[in-house]
Scaffold this active site. Structure first.
Site, PDB file in Angstrom:
ATOM      1  N   CYS A  21      -0.174   5.713   2.893  1.00 23.24           N
ATOM      2  CA  CYS A  21      -1.468   5.906   1.843  1.00 23.24           C
ATOM      3  C   CYS A  21      -2.127   4.427   1.816  1.00 23.24           C
ATOM      4  CB  CYS A  21      -1.006   6.294   0.521  1.00 23.24           C
ATOM      5  SG  CYS A  21      -0.201   7.764   0.400  1.00 23.24           S
ATOM      6  N   HIS A  49      -3.792   4.055  -3.774  1.00 23.29           N
ATOM      7  CA  HIS A  49      -2.910   3.678  -5.160  1.00 23.29           C
ATOM      8  C   HIS A  49      -2.607   2.122  -5.158  1.00 23.29           C
ATOM      9  CE1 HIS A  49       0.736   2.936  -2.706  1.00 23.29           C
ATOM     10  NE2 HIS A  49       0.270   3.769  -1.862  1.00 23.29           N
TER      11      HIS A  49
END
Length: 240
Positions: A206, A190
């Site tokens: 992440c 992301h």
């Protein structure tokens, strides 16, 4: 926005299939992206003019992303085309966790490489999966476990609908969701407004890219692309 990461609005709409699902509380949309084309050679580092264009301020879907002060980032983490070190098939996404790199493999022995930031304890998941969902300007809904640790996030909880998309949203301008064996791994690729985290272990787990880079990545990665995540040092493949 340069042609390297500018997405055709027409291509963005035609051939896309929209559906919604709740993934860690995020509504998502499945879309198709082109398989990468043969890269031009010779492979050279980006020029100063190219870097300025790649990391300039840009407006996207009504959101104004600020310019990235790329000179404050280690140059090895700039988005750039390199000789493919992975040996994977074109269209494959490869995360080199120790090196803090993400590759999108191209035909002809090249790859587009991006610098990434990872979790404080490393990007714990490894192995093979698929990019099962892709979402522009996603909502951020921290899992209940995170809300329990940080009660101030309750207003952004799954039950409360999450944080609106925007420049300050922790998921940034794009999110790509990793599945394995049909199950959500809860790991994402992301965007992030925190450019200083690139090359470091500072996220919640992440893989994060600067927003300008995740937009470029989003435009290159095919729908249901294979992803391979390495926790050990990536062994480079000799070039021919």
């Amino acid at each position: 926005m340069t042609s390297e990461y500018q997405m055709s609005r027409r291509a963005f709409v035609i051939g896309s299939v929209s559906m919604t699902a709740t993934l860690a509380g995020c509504a998502t949309t499945a879309e198709r992206a082109p398989v990468p084309e043969m890269a031009r050679r010779p492979i050279e580092p980006p020029s100063e003019a190219e870097l300025q264009a790649r990391y300039a301020a840009v407006e996207d879907s009504g959101h104004l992303l600020p310019a990235i002060p790329y000179k404050q980032i280690d140059p090895k983490y700039y988005r750039q085309r390199v000789v493919d070190p992975t040996g994977e098939l074109p269209g494959t996404v490869v995360v080199d966790t120790p090196g803090r790199f993400l590759y999108v493999v191209e035909p002809g022995g090249t790859a587009m490489r991006y610098g990434v930031g990872i979790g404080k304890d490393g990007f714990a998941w490894q192995g093979e999966g698929v990019i099962h969902w892709r979402q522009p300007w996603p909502r951020w809904k921290p899992p209940n476990e995170m809300v329990a640790r940080q009660p101030s996030l309750k207003k952004f909880s799954i039950e409360n609908g999450g944080m609106d998309p925007g420049v300050k949203n922790p998921l940034g301008a794009r999110a790509l969701y990793i599945f394995q064996n049909g199950q959500d791994t809860l790991y994402r690729l992301h965007g992030s407004p925190e450019w200083a985290s690139i090359g470091k272990a500072s996220s919640s787990g992440c893989v994060r890219l600067v927003n300008q880079d995740v937009m470029d990545l989003y435009a290159r990665v095919p729908y249901h692309a294979r992803i391979v995540v390495h926790q050990d040092v990536l062994k480079t493949v000799p070039t021919v």
